[in-house]
Design a protein around this motif. Structure first.
Motif, PDB file in Angstrom:
ATOM      1  N   TYR A 150       3.768  14.046 -13.093  1.00 17.51           N
ATOM      2  CA  TYR A 150       3.148  13.413 -11.927  1.00 17.51           C
ATOM      3  C   TYR A 150       2.154  14.398 -11.323  1.00 17.51           C
ATOM      4  CZ  TYR A 150       2.427  11.642  -7.269  1.00 17.51           C
ATOM      5  OH  TYR A 150       1.818  11.200  -6.121  1.00 17.51           O
TER       6      TYR A 150
ATOM      7  N   GLN B  82      -0.707  15.086  -8.245  1.00 13.86           N
ATOM      8  CA  GLN B  82      -1.244  14.663  -6.956  1.00 13.86           C
ATOM      9  C   GLN B  82      -2.361  15.618  -6.546  1.00 13.86           C
ATOM     10  OE1 GLN B  82      -2.338  12.667  -4.709  1.00 13.86           O
ATOM     11  NE2 GLN B  82      -0.363  11.914  -4.006  1.00 13.86           N
ATOM     12  N   HIS B  83      -3.341  15.063  -5.863  1.00 16.66           N
ATOM     13  CA  HIS B  83      -4.429  15.874  -5.303  1.00 16.66           C
ATOM     14  C   HIS B  83      -4.038  16.252  -3.884  1.00 16.66           C
ATOM     15  CE1 HIS B  83      -8.065  16.096  -2.750  1.00 16.66           C
ATOM     16  NE2 HIS B  83      -8.605  16.703  -3.791  1.00 16.66           N
ATOM     17  N   ARG B  84      -4.274  17.485  -3.524  1.00 17.08           N
ATOM     18  CA  ARG B  84      -4.051  17.916  -2.144  1.00 17.08           C
ATOM     19  C   ARG B  84      -5.349  18.483  -1.598  1.00 17.08           C
ATOM     20  NH1 ARG B  84       1.048  17.067   0.509  1.00 17.08           N
ATOM     21  NH2 ARG B  84       2.262  16.159  -1.178  1.00 17.08           N
ATOM     22  N   GLY B  85      -5.655  18.144  -0.371  1.00 20.95           N
ATOM     23  CA  GLY B  85      -6.907  18.623   0.212  1.00 20.95           C
ATOM     24  C   GLY B  85      -6.703  19.119   1.628  1.00 20.95           C
TER      25      GLY B  85
ATOM     26  N   ASP C  79       2.915  19.983   4.454  1.00 19.04           N
ATOM     27  CA  ASP C  79       2.930  18.548   4.203  1.00 19.04           C
ATOM     28  C   ASP C  79       3.066  17.897   5.584  1.00 19.04           C
ATOM     29  OD1 ASP C  79       2.816  16.430   2.422  1.00 19.04           O
ATOM     30  OD2 ASP C  79       4.990  16.319   2.161  1.00 19.04           O
ATOM     31  N   TYR C  80       2.172  16.960   5.865  1.00 20.66           N
ATOM     32  CA  TYR C  80       2.083  16.461   7.236  1.00 20.66           C
ATOM     33  C   TYR C  80       2.874  15.176   7.462  1.00 20.66           C
ATOM     34  CZ  TYR C  80      -1.428  20.020   7.738  1.00 20.66           C
ATOM     35  OH  TYR C  80      -2.062  21.230   7.768  1.00 20.66           O
ATOM     36  N   LYS C  81       3.278  15.002   8.689  1.00 15.72           N
ATOM     37  CA  LYS C  81       4.006  13.788   9.080  1.00 15.72           C
ATOM     38  C   LYS C  81       3.149  12.573   8.743  1.00 15.72           C
ATOM     39  CE  LYS C  81       6.114  11.866  13.272  1.00 15.72           C
ATOM     40  NZ  LYS C  81       7.474  11.641  12.789  1.00 15.72           N
ATOM     41  N   GLY C  82       3.738  11.603   8.099  1.00 18.55           N
ATOM     42  CA  GLY C  82       2.978  10.402   7.728  1.00 18.55           C
ATOM     43  C   GLY C  82       2.959  10.206   6.223  1.00 18.55           C
ATOM     44  N   ASN C  83       3.291  11.274   5.469  1.00 19.68           N
ATOM     45  CA  ASN C  83       3.382  11.124   4.013  1.00 19.68           C
ATOM     46  C   ASN C  83       4.563  10.203   3.713  1.00 19.68           C
ATOM     47  OD1 ASN C  83       3.774  11.306   1.283  1.00 19.68           O
ATOM     48  ND2 ASN C  83       3.849  13.535   1.196  1.00 19.68           N
TER      49      ASN C  83
ATOM     50  N   GLN D 197       5.170   8.685   0.748  1.00 21.67           N
ATOM     51  CA  GLN D 197       5.594   8.562  -0.650  1.00 21.67           C
ATOM     52  C   GLN D 197       6.629   9.607  -1.053  1.00 21.67           C
ATOM     53  OE1 GLN D 197       1.946   8.247  -3.110  1.00 21.67           O
ATOM     54  NE2 GLN D 197       2.860   6.265  -3.567  1.00 21.67           N
ATOM     55  N   LEU D 198       6.336  10.841  -0.729  1.00 23.49           N
ATOM     56  CA  LEU D 198       7.248  11.953  -1.025  1.00 23.49           C
ATOM     57  C   LEU D 198       7.569  12.101  -2.508  1.00 23.49           C
ATOM     58  CD1 LEU D 198       9.699  11.515   2.004  1.00 23.49           C
ATOM     59  CD2 LEU D 198       7.715  13.006   1.851  1.00 23.49           C
ATOM     60  N   LEU D 199       6.602  11.770  -3.345  1.00 25.69           N
ATOM     61  CA  LEU D 199       6.842  11.861  -4.788  1.00 25.69           C
ATOM     62  C   LEU D 199       7.011  13.321  -5.219  1.00 25.69           C
ATOM     63  CD1 LEU D 199       4.382   9.141  -6.136  1.00 25.69           C
ATOM     64  CD2 LEU D 199       6.840   8.968  -5.813  1.00 25.69           C
ATOM     65  N   THR D 200       6.094  14.178  -4.803  1.00 25.63           N
ATOM     66  CA  THR D 200       6.205  15.597  -5.167  1.00 25.63           C
ATOM     67  C   THR D 200       7.506  16.159  -4.605  1.00 25.63           C
ATOM     68  OG1 THR D 200       3.796  15.801  -5.174  1.00 25.63           O
ATOM     69  CG2 THR D 200       5.053  17.851  -5.000  1.00 25.63           C
TER      70      THR D 200
ATOM     71  N   GLU E 175      -3.117  24.002   9.657  1.00 26.64           N
ATOM     72  CA  GLU E 175      -4.554  24.192   9.855  1.00 26.64           C
ATOM     73  C   GLU E 175      -4.821  24.151  11.351  1.00 26.64           C
ATOM     74  OE1 GLU E 175      -6.781  21.525   7.233  1.00 26.64           O
ATOM     75  OE2 GLU E 175      -4.955  21.447   6.040  1.00 26.64           O
TER      76      GLU E 175
ATOM     77  N   LYS F 253      -2.582  17.479  13.196  1.00 27.45           N
ATOM     78  CA  LYS F 253      -1.513  16.805  12.468  1.00 27.45           C
ATOM     79  C   LYS F 253      -0.203  17.602  12.580  1.00 27.45           C
ATOM     80  CE  LYS F 253      -4.094  16.713   8.756  1.00 27.45           C
ATOM     81  NZ  LYS F 253      -4.640  16.462   7.416  1.00 27.45           N
TER      82      LYS F 253
HETATM   83  C1  LIG Z   1      -1.199  11.647   8.908  1.00 24.31           C
HETATM   84  C2  LIG Z   1      -1.449  12.022   7.485  1.00 24.31           C
HETATM   85  C3  LIG Z   1      -2.018  13.246   7.207  1.00 24.31           C
HETATM   86  C4  LIG Z   1      -2.272  13.637   5.875  1.00 24.31           C
HETATM   87  N1  LIG Z   1      -2.860  14.832   5.625  1.00 24.31           N
HETATM   88  C5  LIG Z   1      -3.108  15.202   4.341  1.00 24.31           C
HETATM   89  C6  LIG Z   1      -3.755  16.429   4.044  1.00 24.31           C
HETATM   90  O1  LIG Z   1      -4.100  17.198   4.911  1.00 24.31           O
HETATM   91  N2  LIG Z   1      -3.982  16.721   2.743  1.00 24.31           N
HETATM   92  C7  LIG Z   1      -3.600  15.901   1.728  1.00 24.31           C
HETATM   93  O2  LIG Z   1      -3.829  16.234   0.564  1.00 24.31           O
HETATM   94  N3  LIG Z   1      -2.994  14.744   1.986  1.00 24.31           N
HETATM   95  C8  LIG Z   1      -2.744  14.377   3.259  1.00 24.31           C
HETATM   96  N4  LIG Z   1      -2.159  13.187   3.518  1.00 24.31           N
HETATM   97  C9  LIG Z   1      -1.815  12.354   2.400  1.00 24.31           C
HETATM   98  C10 LIG Z   1      -0.363  12.322   2.168  1.00 24.31           C
HETATM   99  O3  LIG Z   1       0.275  13.510   2.461  1.00 24.31           O
HETATM  100  C11 LIG Z   1      -0.128  11.854   0.771  1.00 24.31           C
HETATM  101  O4  LIG Z   1       0.687  10.762   0.965  1.00 24.31           O
HETATM  102  C12 LIG Z   1       0.544  12.881  -0.077  1.00 24.31           C
HETATM  103  O5  LIG Z   1      -0.472  13.705  -0.608  1.00 24.31           O
HETATM  104  C13 LIG Z   1       1.318  12.179  -1.145  1.00 24.31           C
HETATM  105  O6  LIG Z   1       1.935  13.166  -1.896  1.00 24.31           O
HETATM  106  P1  LIG Z   1       2.956  12.742  -3.011  1.00 24.31           P
HETATM  107  O7  LIG Z   1       2.205  11.877  -3.979  1.00 24.31           O
HETATM  108  O8  LIG Z   1       3.399  14.003  -3.600  1.00 24.31           O
HETATM  109  O9  LIG Z   1       4.050  11.983  -2.354  1.00 24.31           O
HETATM  110  C14 LIG Z   1      -1.905  12.781   4.817  1.00 24.31           C
HETATM  111  C15 LIG Z   1      -1.327  11.547   5.126  1.00 24.31           C
HETATM  112  C16 LIG Z   1      -1.104  11.159   6.420  1.00 24.31           C
HETATM  113  C17 LIG Z   1      -0.507   9.828   6.686  1.00 24.31           C
END
Ligand SMILES: Cc1cc2nc3c(=O)[nH]c(=O)nc-3n(C[C@H](O)[C@H](O)[C@H](O)COP(=O)(O)O)c2cc1C
Length: 198
Positions: free
Chosen positions: A63, A65-68, A86-90, A92-95, A141, A146
């Motif tokens: 699996y 995932q892109h992180r930015g 990892d910020y509140k709102g994710n 999926q929590l797959l990773t 950050e 967030k």
């Molecule tokens: C409020 C909020 C803030 C988020 N901030 C970021 C972020 O700074 N960088 C990022 O890559 N994804 C960000 N995301 C996307 C989620 O974290 C995304 O669901 C996560 O990358 C999924 O990871 P997973 O596929 O491992 O579950 C954010 C999502 C939400 C709802």
């Protein structure tokens, strides 16, 4: 530097494929020590505004995932440890979920503008930001409002660089701005001079 990386990834099936197609295989180095990040690798990581992270799911699928985030959001805590928030709102929590059964991760970091890529193998752990507010504060950050919900820490096992071939140079808005902001200022200055002499 790539010794540990190759030791882990030059598996018997990979070596057999090399034998099959090239009639010989690479020698598999014996490097039991972990590879600490060099200063060059640390600087490269600190300059990135994104990365890809691969985990292994319980269903056996890789699996990715892109992180930015802001430049340097993947923090170099030490030459052998990385961390990101990892910020509140994710939702999926797959990773996060994948790490329960298997903590191995593969990170892929691209610098498209300079045509460089860095691959990292590591052991990742997650913890609630509430359990480690000091680290949560350090890796969040500052300009982002967030809420950090959990922390990912990655123990670096090894890393390797790839050749630049086939990487098309691409530039982020920030990288383009670095070049065009002074040019815009110069154009404005010249236009002002033209207007004075008109
Ligand atoms: C409020 C909020 C803030 C988020 N901030 C970021 C972020 O700074 N960088 C990022 O890559 N994804 C960000 N995301 C996307 C989620 O974290 C995304 O669901 C996560 O990358 C999924 O990871 P997973 O596929 O491992 O579950 C954010 C999502 C939400 C709802």
């Amino acid at each position: 530097m790539a010794d540990r990386y190759l030791e882990d990834l030059l598996t018997p099936n990979v070596l057999a494929a090399q034998e099959q197609f090239f009639g010989q295989s690479q020698s598999r180095p014996e490097a039991s020590e972990r590879d600490a990040l060099t200063e060059e690798a640390q600087a490269f990581i600190a300059a990135r505004d994104s990365f890809y992270i691969a985990t292994i799911s319980e269903s056996g699928w890789p699996y990715v995932q892109h992180r930015g985030g802001a430049r340097g959001f993947l923090r170099v805590v030490s030459p052998t440890e990385l961390a990101f928030a990892d910020y509140k709102g994710n939702r999926q929590l797959l990773t996060r979920g994948n790490l329960v059964a298997n903590q191995r991760v593969s990170l892929f970091l691209m610098d498209y503008a300079r045509r460089e890529r860095l691959k990292i193998l590591g052991i990742a752990r997650t913890e609630s930001a509430r359990d480690n507010p000091e680290l949560a504060g350090r890796i969040s950050e500052p300009e982002s409002r967030k809420v950090v919900e959990r922390i990912f820490t990655i123990e670096v096992v090894s890393f390797d660089w790839n050749c630049p071939k086939y990487i098309t140079p691409r530039y982020s808005r920030a990288e383009v701005d670095e070049v065009i902001v002074p040019l815009r200022a110069r154009i404005a200055e010249l236009e002002a001079r033209l207007a004075e002499n008109a």
